[in-house]
Design a protein around this motif. Sequence first.
Motif, PDB file in Angstrom:
ATOM      1  N   TYR A  96       5.804   3.743   6.977  1.00  0.00           N
ATOM      2  CA  TYR A  96       4.561   3.787   6.188  1.00  0.00           C
ATOM      3  C   TYR A  96       4.093   5.212   5.918  1.00  0.00           C
ATOM      4  O   TYR A  96       3.216   5.420   5.087  1.00  0.00           O
ATOM      5  N   VAL A  97       4.641   6.158   6.685  1.00  0.00           N
ATOM      6  CA  VAL A  97       4.174   7.549   6.587  1.00  0.00           C
ATOM      7  C   VAL A  97       5.367   8.484   6.414  1.00  0.00           C
ATOM      8  O   VAL A  97       6.494   8.150   6.794  1.00  0.00           O
ATOM      9  N   ASP A  98       5.091   9.659   5.849  1.00  0.00           N
ATOM     10  CA  ASP A  98       6.154  10.649   5.680  1.00  0.00           C
ATOM     11  C   ASP A  98       6.391  11.402   6.993  1.00  0.00           C
ATOM     12  O   ASP A  98       5.763  11.096   8.019  1.00  0.00           O
ATOM     13  N   THR A  99       7.266  12.391   6.944  1.00  0.00           N
ATOM     14  CA  THR A  99       7.618  13.080   8.193  1.00  0.00           C
ATOM     15  C   THR A  99       6.431  13.835   8.783  1.00  0.00           C
ATOM     16  O   THR A  99       6.385  14.097   9.979  1.00  0.00           O
ATOM     17  N   ALA A 100       5.446  14.151   7.922  1.00  0.00           N
ATOM     18  CA  ALA A 100       4.253  14.838   8.424  1.00  0.00           C
ATOM     19  C   ALA A 100       3.198  13.840   8.918  1.00  0.00           C
ATOM     20  O   ALA A 100       2.107  14.236   9.329  1.00  0.00           O
ATOM     21  N   GLY A 101       3.521  12.542   8.871  1.00  0.00           N
ATOM     22  CA  GLY A 101       2.579  11.538   9.352  1.00  0.00           C
ATOM     23  C   GLY A 101       1.547  11.111   8.325  1.00  0.00           C
ATOM     24  O   GLY A 101       0.590  10.407   8.647  1.00  0.00           O
ATOM     25  N   LYS A 102       1.753  11.521   7.052  1.00  0.00           N
ATOM     26  CA  LYS A 102       0.796  11.126   5.993  1.00  0.00           C
ATOM     27  C   LYS A 102       1.292   9.870   5.296  1.00  0.00           C
ATOM     28  O   LYS A 102       2.481   9.721   5.016  1.00  0.00           O
ATOM     29  N   GLU A 103       0.345   8.946   4.996  1.00  0.00           N
ATOM     30  CA  GLU A 103       0.693   7.712   4.282  1.00  0.00           C
ATOM     31  C   GLU A 103       1.529   8.050   3.049  1.00  0.00           C
ATOM     32  O   GLU A 103       1.183   8.983   2.301  1.00  0.00           O
ATOM     33  N   TRP A 104       2.579   7.300   2.789  1.00  0.00           N
ATOM     34  CA  TRP A 104       3.309   7.495   1.535  1.00  0.00           C
ATOM     35  C   TRP A 104       2.353   7.260   0.373  1.00  0.00           C
ATOM     36  O   TRP A 104       1.620   6.267   0.377  1.00  0.00           O
ATOM     37  N   PRO A 105       2.359   8.167  -0.621  1.00  0.00           N
ATOM     38  CA  PRO A 105       1.376   8.024  -1.717  1.00  0.00           C
ATOM     39  C   PRO A 105       1.602   6.769  -2.562  1.00  0.00           C
ATOM     40  O   PRO A 105       0.691   6.321  -3.254  1.00  0.00           O
ATOM     41  N   ASP A 106       2.801   6.189  -2.486  1.00  0.00           N
ATOM     42  CA  ASP A 106       3.068   4.989  -3.289  1.00  0.00           C
ATOM     43  C   ASP A 106       3.113   3.711  -2.447  1.00  0.00           C
ATOM     44  O   ASP A 106       3.756   2.736  -2.826  1.00  0.00           O
ATOM     45  N   ASN A 107       2.402   3.697  -1.316  1.00  0.00           N
ATOM     46  CA  ASN A 107       2.398   2.479  -0.489  1.00  0.00           C
ATOM     47  C   ASN A 107       1.882   1.264  -1.260  1.00  0.00           C
ATOM     48  O   ASN A 107       2.350   0.145  -1.045  1.00  0.00           O
ATOM     49  N   ALA A 108       0.932   1.479  -2.157  1.00  0.00           N
ATOM     50  CA  ALA A 108       0.410   0.346  -2.946  1.00  0.00           C
ATOM     51  C   ALA A 108       1.539  -0.288  -3.742  1.00  0.00           C
ATOM     52  O   ALA A 108       1.668  -1.523  -3.797  1.00  0.00           O
ATOM     53  N   GLN A 109       2.376   0.549  -4.371  1.00  0.00           N
ATOM     54  CA  GLN A 109       3.486   0.030  -5.178  1.00  0.00           C
ATOM     55  C   GLN A 109       4.582  -0.551  -4.275  1.00  0.00           C
ATOM     56  O   GLN A 109       5.150  -1.613  -4.572  1.00  0.00           O
ATOM     57  N   ARG A 110       4.879   0.140  -3.187  1.00  0.00           N
ATOM     58  CA  ARG A 110       5.968  -0.310  -2.302  1.00  0.00           C
ATOM     59  C   ARG A 110       5.714  -1.728  -1.807  1.00  0.00           C
ATOM     60  O   ARG A 110       6.588  -2.598  -1.836  1.00  0.00           O
ATOM     61  N   PHE A 111       4.475  -1.986  -1.366  1.00  0.00           N
ATOM     62  CA  PHE A 111       4.245  -3.291  -0.758  1.00  0.00           C
ATOM     63  C   PHE A 111       3.797  -4.349  -1.770  1.00  0.00           C
ATOM     64  O   PHE A 111       3.964  -5.545  -1.526  1.00  0.00           O
ATOM     65  N   ALA A 112       3.327  -3.901  -2.931  1.00  0.00           N
ATOM     66  CA  ALA A 112       3.149  -4.875  -4.024  1.00  0.00           C
ATOM     67  C   ALA A 112       4.527  -5.372  -4.440  1.00  0.00           C
ATOM     68  O   ALA A 112       4.712  -6.567  -4.721  1.00  0.00           O
ATOM     69  N   ALA A 113       5.491  -4.463  -4.466  1.00  0.00           N
ATOM     70  CA  ALA A 113       6.862  -4.856  -4.836  1.00  0.00           C
ATOM     71  C   ALA A 113       7.386  -5.900  -3.855  1.00  0.00           C
ATOM     72  O   ALA A 113       8.009  -6.898  -4.256  1.00  0.00           O
TER      73      ALA A 113
END
Length: 485
Positions: free
Chosen positions: A99-116
């Motif tokens: 759910y997060v990148d290597t720096a621990g930040k939410e992936w900016p496209d999580n809305a699209q990833r999980f809508a998919a």
Amino acid sequence: MTATPVLSVASEAFPLAKTGGLGDVAGALPPALSAEGFAVRTLMPAYPEALGMLRDAQPVLSRPSLFGGAARVLAGRVGDLDVLLLDAPHLFGRGGGLYVDTAGKEWPDNAQRFAALSQVAADLAQGAAPGFLPEVVHAHDWQAGLLPAYLRYRGGRRPATVFTAHNLSFQGQFPAALLPALGLPPEAMAIDGIEYFGGIGYLKAGLAIADHITTVSPRYAMEIRTPEFGMGLEGLLAHRAAVLSGILNGIDTGLWNPQADAALAARFSAETLARRAENKAALQVRLGLAQDPRALLFGVVSRLTWQKGTDLLLAALPEMLRVGGQLALVGSGEAELEAGVRAAQAANPGRVGAVVGFDENLAHLMQGGVDALLVPSRFEPCGLTQLCALRYGALPIVSRVGGLADTVSDANEMDLVPTAGNGFQFGPVTREALAIAIERAAAVWHEPERWRRLQRHAMAADVSWRKPARAYAALFRSLLAARGG
Ligand code: ADP
Ligand code: GLC
């Protein structure tokens, strides 16, 4: 009789991917349901490591364009899991966390990833893969929250929908401007739809639209109807109370079996509890703790977060040390709490040993070696580590909330049923109450016979998926019966 087909949809499932209890549950419940007459297939994202585990994968569905790239669904088996992987490299084929990148930040496209994920789940629910027509869909947490919405607003075939909320603090809230890209109609932006405080709420959508909602313990199902635990959703949940129920989690007792666990230094049963001492010694070596079989070894296996009460735990460290105890910890999470753990270790060499990180094998050794497992959560939908602790004869010390209250019974002087106690409960969730529980545990530790008895009670508890799977099966059957099917 042929088994009833079910589609389970989750963002993680052990052993393919796991960041916490959701992964354990999504990986273990589907196989447990086969004994109840349900054939469950599990849809999850094809993260690189998951893809690597799926042998002889067969494509069963392809979409030339799904949120900006081509996607397909691959079918295969991993252990007892019948898996469908959503292979969409532009969404899931990356390093970093789930759910997060290597720096621990939410992936900016999580809305699209999980809508998919939900969109493709809806395709499958409507028969897009040959030979698979699920009669029930079981969606887990916000990442699968839009699935009931797609099924409602698309029209067409609609299996019975069950949404399981594992944790209301992860809500999947996104801006309203996303709506057209999601492929949902404007009328979906409604109070009984996906609209949430002016934006779009994936968790809210699942809770509002599914035919039935479950949470992972009966007590959490009640708690979340109050402002204290509802995280802003208490109104909606109170409104839907008639279709809201709590079913306790189990654990995979094959994977978590002290008699056969390869991660242990010594395997043991309730009859050979003395052998636990070898695991305790191994743990003390591994974590740089003083080799002292008599020190009461407290353990923690946890995300390090506000929910889990890590701050309270660190604040109660003086009591653990004062009673002559040691602390062993494996956990990762918020930077400040990780730093607190490291500082406690540095300040107490030989008495506090910690691994900051995620280590599945060490988690097993902890359960088999610590004397008491601390779970001082501020809220806990179910909690799995206390169930593992019971099975491994580590007495749980837990706050009296959610699934912790439902699964651990307090060993107090008032016990009328001689087999009742199997751990220690405390409340309210404060440093002071935790400190008292630590002292109570230490007092019992000095009565070895009594401690042993409690360990045997703990190990006799049924923490398997047998009963919970039966409860899910009964729920699925009642939903199917209600539609006359
Ligand atoms: P949550 O899902 O809220 O984190 P649970 O108790 O339901 O809590 O499940 C946590 C799961 O993750 C358990 O299987 C536990 O053993 C595991 N776990 C948590 N932290 C770690 C860690 N640092 N290393 C290995 N396993 C961990
Ligand atoms: C969540 C909860 C935890 C529960 C797990 C599996 O992560 O925090 O209490 O055990 O989901 O249901």
